[in-house]
Design a protein around this motif. Structure first.
Motif, PDB file in Angstrom:
ATOM      1  N   CYS B 182      -9.327  -1.825  -4.535  1.00  0.00           N
ATOM      2  CA  CYS B 182      -8.675  -1.026  -3.497  1.00  0.00           C
ATOM      3  C   CYS B 182      -7.531  -0.234  -4.117  1.00  0.00           C
ATOM      4  O   CYS B 182      -6.705  -0.787  -4.833  1.00  0.00           O
ATOM      5  CB  CYS B 182      -8.153  -1.948  -2.394  1.00  0.00           C
ATOM      6  SG  CYS B 182      -6.862  -1.225  -1.389  1.00  0.00           S
ATOM      7  N   GLU B 183      -7.497   1.059  -3.835  1.00  0.00           N
ATOM      8  CA  GLU B 183      -6.392   1.898  -4.309  1.00  0.00           C
ATOM      9  C   GLU B 183      -5.609   2.456  -3.119  1.00  0.00           C
ATOM     10  O   GLU B 183      -5.030   3.525  -3.185  1.00  0.00           O
ATOM     11  CB  GLU B 183      -6.923   3.004  -5.217  1.00  0.00           C
ATOM     12  CG  GLU B 183      -7.503   2.447  -6.514  1.00  0.00           C
ATOM     13  CD  GLU B 183      -8.097   3.528  -7.402  1.00  0.00           C
ATOM     14  OE1 GLU B 183      -7.329   4.215  -8.086  1.00  0.00           O
ATOM     15  OE2 GLU B 183      -9.327   3.684  -7.400  1.00  0.00           O
ATOM     16  N   MET B 184      -5.626   1.715  -2.051  1.00  0.00           N
ATOM     17  CA  MET B 184      -4.913   2.033  -0.809  1.00  0.00           C
ATOM     18  C   MET B 184      -5.232   3.453  -0.327  1.00  0.00           C
ATOM     19  O   MET B 184      -4.353   4.153   0.176  1.00  0.00           O
ATOM     20  CB  MET B 184      -3.413   1.817  -0.967  1.00  0.00           C
ATOM     21  CG  MET B 184      -2.839   1.025   0.201  1.00  0.00           C
ATOM     22  SD  MET B 184      -1.063   1.003   0.200  1.00  0.00           S
ATOM     23  CE  MET B 184      -0.705  -0.485  -0.709  1.00  0.00           C
ATOM     24  N   CYS B 185      -6.484   3.839  -0.485  1.00  0.00           N
ATOM     25  CA  CYS B 185      -6.948   5.171  -0.050  1.00  0.00           C
ATOM     26  C   CYS B 185      -5.990   6.263  -0.499  1.00  0.00           C
ATOM     27  O   CYS B 185      -5.570   7.095   0.305  1.00  0.00           O
ATOM     28  CB  CYS B 185      -7.143   5.220   1.464  1.00  0.00           C
ATOM     29  SG  CYS B 185      -8.545   4.274   2.036  1.00  0.00           S
ATOM     30  N   LYS B 186      -5.645   6.265  -1.781  1.00  0.00           N
ATOM     31  CA  LYS B 186      -4.645   7.261  -2.220  1.00  0.00           C
ATOM     32  C   LYS B 186      -5.127   8.687  -2.004  1.00  0.00           C
ATOM     33  O   LYS B 186      -4.330   9.591  -1.814  1.00  0.00           O
ATOM     34  CB  LYS B 186      -4.199   7.012  -3.653  1.00  0.00           C
ATOM     35  CG  LYS B 186      -5.251   7.171  -4.723  1.00  0.00           C
ATOM     36  CD  LYS B 186      -4.611   6.868  -6.075  1.00  0.00           C
ATOM     37  CE  LYS B 186      -5.632   6.610  -7.145  1.00  0.00           C
ATOM     38  NZ  LYS B 186      -6.286   7.744  -7.729  1.00  0.00           N
ATOM     39  N   HIS B 187      -6.454   8.869  -1.998  1.00  0.00           N
ATOM     40  CA  HIS B 187      -6.965  10.219  -1.718  1.00  0.00           C
ATOM     41  C   HIS B 187      -6.673  10.628  -0.279  1.00  0.00           C
ATOM     42  O   HIS B 187      -6.514  11.802   0.026  1.00  0.00           O
ATOM     43  CB  HIS B 187      -8.463  10.304  -2.014  1.00  0.00           C
ATOM     44  CG  HIS B 187      -9.305   9.364  -1.208  1.00  0.00           C
ATOM     45  ND1 HIS B 187      -9.249   7.999  -1.372  1.00  0.00           N
ATOM     46  CD2 HIS B 187     -10.206   9.589  -0.231  1.00  0.00           C
ATOM     47  CE1 HIS B 187     -10.086   7.429  -0.527  1.00  0.00           C
ATOM     48  NE2 HIS B 187     -10.684   8.368   0.175  1.00  0.00           N
ATOM     49  N   GLY B 192      -1.983  13.364   3.446  1.00  0.00           N
ATOM     50  CA  GLY B 192      -1.090  13.054   4.560  1.00  0.00           C
ATOM     51  C   GLY B 192      -1.655  12.019   5.514  1.00  0.00           C
ATOM     52  O   GLY B 192      -1.103  11.784   6.587  1.00  0.00           O
ATOM     53  N   GLY B 193      -2.756  11.400   5.123  1.00  0.00           N
ATOM     54  CA  GLY B 193      -3.381  10.386   5.975  1.00  0.00           C
ATOM     55  C   GLY B 193      -2.884   8.996   5.648  1.00  0.00           C
ATOM     56  O   GLY B 193      -1.888   8.820   4.930  1.00  0.00           O
ATOM     57  N   ILE B 194      -3.562   8.000   6.216  1.00  0.00           N
ATOM     58  CA  ILE B 194      -3.217   6.602   5.930  1.00  0.00           C
ATOM     59  C   ILE B 194      -4.499   5.878   5.509  1.00  0.00           C
ATOM     60  O   ILE B 194      -5.597   6.391   5.720  1.00  0.00           O
ATOM     61  CB  ILE B 194      -2.546   5.906   7.146  1.00  0.00           C
ATOM     62  CG1 ILE B 194      -3.511   5.811   8.335  1.00  0.00           C
ATOM     63  CG2 ILE B 194      -1.270   6.611   7.550  1.00  0.00           C
ATOM     64  CD1 ILE B 194      -3.018   4.852   9.413  1.00  0.00           C
ATOM     65  N   PRO B 195      -4.376   4.691   4.916  1.00  0.00           N
ATOM     66  CA  PRO B 195      -5.583   3.979   4.493  1.00  0.00           C
ATOM     67  C   PRO B 195      -6.573   3.792   5.651  1.00  0.00           C
ATOM     68  O   PRO B 195      -6.155   3.530   6.783  1.00  0.00           O
ATOM     69  CB  PRO B 195      -5.056   2.634   4.000  1.00  0.00           C
ATOM     70  CG  PRO B 195      -3.643   2.907   3.613  1.00  0.00           C
ATOM     71  CD  PRO B 195      -3.162   3.962   4.553  1.00  0.00           C
ATOM     72  N   SER B 206      -3.990  -4.627  10.604  1.00  0.00           N
ATOM     73  CA  SER B 206      -3.700  -3.944   9.336  1.00  0.00           C
ATOM     74  C   SER B 206      -2.777  -2.784   9.667  1.00  0.00           C
ATOM     75  O   SER B 206      -3.159  -1.853  10.357  1.00  0.00           O
ATOM     76  CB  SER B 206      -4.988  -3.406   8.704  1.00  0.00           C
ATOM     77  OG  SER B 206      -5.765  -4.461   8.223  1.00  0.00           O
ATOM     78  N   LEU B 207      -1.552  -2.895   9.166  1.00  0.00           N
ATOM     79  CA  LEU B 207      -0.529  -1.905   9.519  1.00  0.00           C
ATOM     80  C   LEU B 207       0.006  -1.265   8.250  1.00  0.00           C
ATOM     81  O   LEU B 207       0.411  -1.949   7.313  1.00  0.00           O
ATOM     82  CB  LEU B 207       0.597  -2.602  10.288  1.00  0.00           C
ATOM     83  CG  LEU B 207       1.731  -1.718  10.790  1.00  0.00           C
ATOM     84  CD1 LEU B 207       1.254  -0.808  11.908  1.00  0.00           C
ATOM     85  CD2 LEU B 207       2.881  -2.586  11.299  1.00  0.00           C
ATOM     86  N   PHE B 208       0.003   0.083   8.232  1.00  0.00           N
ATOM     87  CA  PHE B 208       0.464   0.816   7.061  1.00  0.00           C
ATOM     88  C   PHE B 208       1.917   1.239   7.256  1.00  0.00           C
ATOM     89  O   PHE B 208       2.350   1.509   8.378  1.00  0.00           O
ATOM     90  CB  PHE B 208      -0.426   2.050   6.860  1.00  0.00           C
ATOM     91  CG  PHE B 208       0.006   2.932   5.721  1.00  0.00           C
ATOM     92  CD1 PHE B 208      -0.267   2.553   4.411  1.00  0.00           C
ATOM     93  CD2 PHE B 208       0.679   4.118   5.955  1.00  0.00           C
ATOM     94  CE1 PHE B 208       0.127   3.365   3.355  1.00  0.00           C
ATOM     95  CE2 PHE B 208       1.078   4.928   4.892  1.00  0.00           C
ATOM     96  CZ  PHE B 208       0.798   4.548   3.592  1.00  0.00           C
ATOM     97  N   GLY B 209       2.660   1.301   6.159  1.00  0.00           N
ATOM     98  CA  GLY B 209       4.041   1.780   6.247  1.00  0.00           C
ATOM     99  C   GLY B 209       4.789   1.540   4.949  1.00  0.00           C
ATOM    100  O   GLY B 209       4.247   0.953   4.011  1.00  0.00           O
ATOM    101  N   PRO B 210       6.040   1.999   4.896  1.00  0.00           N
ATOM    102  CA  PRO B 210       6.869   1.715   3.724  1.00  0.00           C
ATOM    103  C   PRO B 210       7.100   0.200   3.622  1.00  0.00           C
ATOM    104  O   PRO B 210       7.366  -0.443   4.647  1.00  0.00           O
ATOM    105  CB  PRO B 210       8.181   2.446   4.010  1.00  0.00           C
ATOM    106  CG  PRO B 210       7.883   3.384   5.136  1.00  0.00           C
ATOM    107  CD  PRO B 210       6.767   2.785   5.907  1.00  0.00           C
TER     108      PRO B 210
END
Lengths: 378, 325
Positions: B182-187, B192-195, B206-210
């Motif tokens: 997993c590369e945390m959906c870096k593409h 400007g998207g999220i995983p 599953s929550l994305f953030g800083p």
């Protein structure tokens, strides 16, 4: 009485057959109805004959139907159950002695009929209760014929053979029992417990419940002369043992993570799972997806509205409509790997040790044999 | 070979100097979280096991399904996307299930069940990056994502051995294999998207953030009174979307806060972490220890030179003795 045998081998009263004919129902239609009822009860089809016989039995136990804090939706749903003629017929067959909605009589006349029936059939009649009992301020919030619901149930309840609480109101209080519950609306089972009434209670929650759950419960009692198996909340297991989620036609979409995001979006139109917009199917026990409503093969979820958990105390009317459900149980077809999955083709240490011992023994044995052969040859 | 006592000690001393790093087992300074590090907070109590994360992961990363002939035959279908039982070269994340006894209640250790999503933990001090001899695996200095460069990879698979979470997978079935993780959906992040997994999660499990903010959110959840209602953010902390759920009795510890130097993938659960296959790991990463040893041993190349000198001297002495004899 002349009995005739139909092709299913069940004996139907000739008089009864005539009655059916008068109402435009063929014998095969009647047997079909019995088969559907049997299927709802999860009974073998051979039971249809027994059910038919019970319905046609002239000695039918009387049913008294009481209304308290309710909207009469349960009665309405029963009356609208697909083949109304048949259903009315069944109501006739179970000898409905008292029902405020269906009685032709009114006032003192009908009150009289009620008391006469209770007296005459003491310990034999089935009491169907629709609606909750308000306990606040001595039950003044619901009165019939000058008597409070509480007094009526305290009087009639102990004399019944069994009580069927139809609908969520009678089962656990329903919409009026949600916070702050100003009238202190209480389900029949709890009222019985408080007043030490020992009559068995069968709860058929739902708003409204499927009419077939009531018909099946009554027919079960008529046929086997005992109550169906109940779960710990007093609900018949044949109808309330599975979550709505388990038999839902949208379930495969849940298992594949396909959700409707909002009403009318592409996923919603595709028939995807309604969990995200608040479907309470995963925490509500009922057989709606299996038997549907109104015999036109629909139920709320099939027409695109999330289940709102009407049958489940603490869910229906209590949780906000679009709040997500707590998934109570995960059942197949959803399969999940265990935390530590065995790798196919892997060799455990134990297996390797055993293999080593076997190999070692084999080598030793072959060496010994070779030696022996050598000795004999020499 | 005749070596007298004196000479023996001489050689021994040289050797000791050379390997002095081993005895000083102090790790190098702990690596710190990059300032704008992003991460995922996985809350096992919110997970409903719908696997939408698995589906979306396959979709956004263009991964194929896993073949499972038996399973496919039993369902009369082909190309099952959730056929595998574990992370593999075609699966970047996996929902697994802890079961005990009757498995009747969620988030209970006995007679209960719980879900756990396994994927790369994106360590703050990643062992795989340390072990990689060709910097095919690197840690992004801004986002902190542990990323892979297939052009640099030589296929030594040291990263597989080094990873304490058993994450990197190797494409054994390919002629030109790559490492898959997993590369945390870096593409997606670049656009400007999220995983994907966070984007589709219906409950906010599953929550994305800083990472810093996720850590604060996790602490708030642990502090919240069990049984009360809590507005859980969905998808990402910035999405503004929330879902109300009942607070479960959390284990009062965030998995990933300290493990092997801390991770950017944080986990909350009501079931002990060991039961979910999350091992107890030291606060110090193996990378920091091994790098300290190596960097000390090879500092200015003094120790190797001294060791080599000692060995040469010993060899010289013994040959001299041999020739005199």
């Amino acid at each position: 009485m002349i009995k005739s045998k139909d092709k299913n081998g069940s004996q139907i009263d000739k008089h009864y057959t005539e009655q059916l004919k008068e109402r435009g129902i063929s014998r095969s239609d009647f047997i079909k109805f019995c088969s559907v009822a049997v299927a709802t009860m999860s009974m073998p089809l051979s039971f249809a004959a027994k059910v038919a016989k019970s319905i046609t039995d002239p000695a039918r136990p009387p049913v008294i139907w009481l209304h308290f804090q309710e909207c009469t939706g349960c009665t309405e749903t029963l009356l609208r159950a697909t083949h109304p003629t048949v259903d009315n017929l069944v109501l006739d067959m179970i000898s409905l002695d008292y029902s405020e909605t269906l009685c032709a009589a009114a006032g003192h006349q009908v009150e009289d009929a009620l008391h006469k029936s209770v007296k005459a059939n003491k310990g034999k009649f089935i009491l169907v209760v629709e609606g909750s009992v308000p306990l606040a301020e001595d039950g003044i919030y619901c009165k019939i014929g000058g008597k409070s619901a509480l007094d009526i149930i305290k009087e009639i309840g102990p004399q019944a053979a069994a009580t069927v609480s139809i609908g969520s109101c009678a089962s656990w209080g329903g919409v009026q029992s949600t916070y702050p519950n100003p009238t202190q609306a209480t389900g029949i089972g709890d009222v019985y417990k408080m007043n030490n009434i020992k009559t068995p209670v069968i709860n058929l929650p739902g708003c409204p419940p499927s009419p077939y759950n009531l018909l099946s419960t009554v027919l079960y009692y008529l046929t086997l002369k005992k109550l169906p198996k109940l779960d710990k909340l007093g609900r018949p297991k044949f109808a309330y043992s599975t979550l709505v989620h388990e038999n839902c036609e949208r379930r495969p979409h849940f298992d594949a993570g396909r959700f409707a995001e909002k009403y009318g979006d592409e996923n919603h139109r595709q028939g995807h799972c309604l969990y995200k917009i608040g479907c309470k199917g995963p925490e509500t026990y009922a057989n709606c997806p299996s038997i549907n409503f109104c015999d036109v093969n629909t139920w709320p979820v099939s027409v695109g509205h999330p289940c709102f958990g009407c049958a489940e105390q603490g869910v229906g009317f209590a949780k906000p409509l679009h709040e997500q459900a707590d998934v109570k149980l995960v059942t197949p077809p959803a399969g999940f790997p265990n935390i530590n999955e065995e790798k196919p083709g892997g060799v455990t240490i134990g297996a390797a040790a055993v293999a080593g011992v076997v190999a070692g023994a084999a080598i030793t044995a072959s060496v010994a044999t070779a030696k022996k052969i050598g000795e004999t040859e020499a | 070979m005749n070596i007298d006592r004196k000479q023996f000690f001489k050689v021994l001393a040289a050797g000791t100097v050379a390997t002095s790093g081993v005895s000083t087992l102090f790790a190098r300074e702990r690596k710190l979280l990059p300032k704008n590090a992003v991460g995922i907070l996985y809350d096992a109590t919110l997970c409903i096991g719908c696997k939408s994360c698995e589906v979306e992961c396959k979709k956004v990363n263009g991964m194929s399904g896993v073949f499972d002939t038996k399973l496919e035959q039993s369902h009369n279908v082909s190309g099952i996307w959730d056929g595998g039982n574990d992370l593999d070269s075609k699966t970047l994340n996996k929902i697994k299930m802890y079961r005990n006894g009757t498995s009747s209640t969620k988030d209970k250790e006995t007679n209960g069940y719980a879900f756990i999503k396994r994927a790369c933990m994106h360590c703050i001090d990643p062992n795989c990056v340390s072990a990689c001899p060709v910097t095919a695996l690197t840690k992004d200095p801004i986002t902190g994502i542990v990323q892979y460069d297939k052009g640099a990879c030589i296929g030594c698979r040291y990263c597989q051995v080094a990873c304490p979470f058993n994450i990197p997978k190797f494409e054994f079935d390919k002629a030109l294999p790559e490492i898959v993780k997993c590369e945390m959906c870096k593409h997606q992040l670049d656009k400007g998207g999220i995983p994907g997994c966070c984007d589709v999660c219906p409950t906010g499990a599953s929550l994305f953030g800083p990472v810093e903010k996720l850590m604060k959110e996790a602490r708030r959840r642990i502090k919240a009174q069990p049984g009360t209602k809590y507005r859980y953010p969905v998808s990402s902390l910035e999405s503004g979307e929330t879902q109300t759920h009942t607070v479960q009795k959390y284990i009062s510890y965030i998995y990933g806060e300290k493990e092997t130097g801390g991770t950017q993938y944080l986990i909350l659960s009501a079931v002990p972490y060991e039961k979910l296959g999350l091992l107890k790991l030291p606060e110090k990463s193996a990378a920091s220890t091994s790098e300290k040893i190596q960097h000390t041993a090879y500092k200015g190349m003094i120790a190797p030179v001294v060791l080599l000198g000692g060995l040469l001297y010993a060899a010289h002495r013994s040959t001299k003795q041999d020739s005199t004899e």
